[in-house]
Write a protein that holds these residues in place. Structure first.
Motif, PDB file in Angstrom:
ATOM      1  N   MET A  94       0.786  -1.012   0.025  1.00  0.00           N
ATOM      2  CA  MET A  94      -0.074  -0.198  -0.045  1.00  0.00           C
ATOM      3  C   MET A  94       0.855   1.121  -0.113  1.00  0.00           C
ATOM      4  N   ASP A  95       0.559   2.110  -0.814  1.00  0.00           N
ATOM      5  CA  ASP A  95       1.342   3.204  -0.813  1.00  0.00           C
ATOM      6  C   ASP A  95       0.426   4.650  -1.207  1.00  0.00           C
ATOM      7  N   ALA A  96       0.182   5.350  -0.562  1.00  0.00           N
ATOM      8  CA  ALA A  96      -0.680   6.716  -0.965  1.00  0.00           C
ATOM      9  C   ALA A  96      -0.304   8.047  -0.555  1.00  0.00           C
ATOM     10  N   ASP A  97      -0.960   8.998  -1.157  1.00  0.00           N
ATOM     11  CA  ASP A  97      -0.666  10.522  -0.955  1.00  0.00           C
ATOM     12  C   ASP A  97      -1.875  11.120  -0.653  1.00  0.00           C
ATOM     13  N   GLY A 157      -6.874  10.365   1.087  1.00  0.00           N
ATOM     14  CA  GLY A 157      -6.059  10.501   0.116  1.00  0.00           C
ATOM     15  C   GLY A 157      -6.171   9.621  -1.036  1.00  0.00           C
ATOM     16  N   LYS A 158      -5.471   9.225  -1.897  1.00  0.00           N
ATOM     17  CA  LYS A 158      -5.610   8.520  -3.113  1.00  0.00           C
ATOM     18  C   LYS A 158      -4.152   7.382  -3.075  1.00  0.00           C
ATOM     19  N   SER A 159      -4.423   6.385  -3.345  1.00  0.00           N
ATOM     20  CA  SER A 159      -3.346   5.234  -3.404  1.00  0.00           C
ATOM     21  C   SER A 159      -2.858   5.335  -4.706  1.00  0.00           C
ATOM     22  N   ASN A 160      -1.322   5.272  -4.609  1.00  0.00           N
ATOM     23  CA  ASN A 160      -0.560   4.975  -5.798  1.00  0.00           C
ATOM     24  C   ASN A 160      -0.582   3.802  -6.217  1.00  0.00           C
ATOM     25  N   GLU A 161      -0.381   2.927  -5.120  1.00  0.00           N
ATOM     26  CA  GLU A 161      -0.382   1.285  -5.199  1.00  0.00           C
ATOM     27  C   GLU A 161      -1.288   0.517  -4.028  1.00  0.00           C
ATOM     28  N   TYR A 162      -1.969  -0.257  -4.412  1.00  0.00           N
ATOM     29  CA  TYR A 162      -2.725  -1.112  -3.459  1.00  0.00           C
ATOM     30  C   TYR A 162      -3.099  -2.489  -3.912  1.00  0.00           C
ATOM     31  N   VAL A 163      -2.194  -3.411  -3.814  1.00  0.00           N
ATOM     32  CA  VAL A 163      -1.972  -4.793  -4.239  1.00  0.00           C
ATOM     33  C   VAL A 163      -2.159  -5.861  -2.916  1.00  0.00           C
TER      34      VAL A 163
END
Length: 200
Positions: A139-142, A168-174
């Motif tokens: 998970m990676d989010a701004d 915020g919004k995730s850049n990645e959510y796998v």
């Protein structure tokens, strides 16, 4: 007998909904399906006399319909760094057996699919976080800014106690956990910020 417990630290969440997730308004999620990863990084915590400082716990959630009407399928994902006493405490807290918020939510769970212990990596600053659980979750989010360039927030959020939380919004959510808990929902909703929870 369950012990009294308290945990505080930073909460992170990603899901498949657009920003902000409408579950907080008691509406159905996008496509009527919720695929959420919710985790509590414990900066300070205890279960009775057992310290939980520096550990993490949370769940993967798969559900259809309005979130707080129940029907949840979950996988408990707990911290591999925990010793035997800490591992038992984390499982009692996050399963709901020790009461508090998780006890209240346990009635919404139809099935606990699995309980696993994985290594966690977590970093954050004011408007960004990165979170990993082994090779299963990334998970990676701004944060998302509103008017006047200010970070958007929501209150109340039911999973953080009496705290205002950022969205915020995730850049990645796998998630690549098993056949049921496997999805890629980047560029969708994220919540993150401080929390305080306790058994009483």
């Amino acid at each position: 007998m369950a012990q009294e417990w308290a945990i505080a630290g930073e909460y992170v969440e990603c899901c498949n909904c657009s920003v902000p997730c409408q579950c907080l308004w008691y509406e159905a999620p996008d496509d009527n399906v919720c695929n959420a990863g919710v985790f509590w990084n414990i900066e300070e915590g205890n279960y009775g006399d057992v310290s939980l400082d520096g550990l993490t716990g949370g769940v993967l959630l798969d559900q259809e319909g309005v979130l707080f009407e129940g029907g949840w399928k979950v996988a408990l994902v707990l911290d591999e760094a925990a010793d035997e006493e800490q591992a038992e405490a984390l499982q009692l807290i996050f399963s709901g057996e020790a009461g508090g918020l998780f006890g209240a939510l346990s009635g919404m769970i139809d099935e606990v699919v699995d309980v696993v212990f994985l290594p966690f990596e977590y970093t954050s600053d004011d408007d960004h976080f990165e979170f990993e659980a082994g090779d299963a979750i990334s998970m990676d989010a701004d944060g998302s800014q509103g008017l006047h360039g200010q970070q958007g927030t929501v209150f109340p959020h039911p999973l953080v106690g009496d705290k205002e939380i950022k969205f915020g919004k995730s850049n990645e959510y796998v998630v690549d956990f098993d056949e049921e808990f496997a999805w890629d929902h980047g560029e969708n909703n994220a919540y993150f910020g401080e929390y305080e929870l306790a058994s009483g």
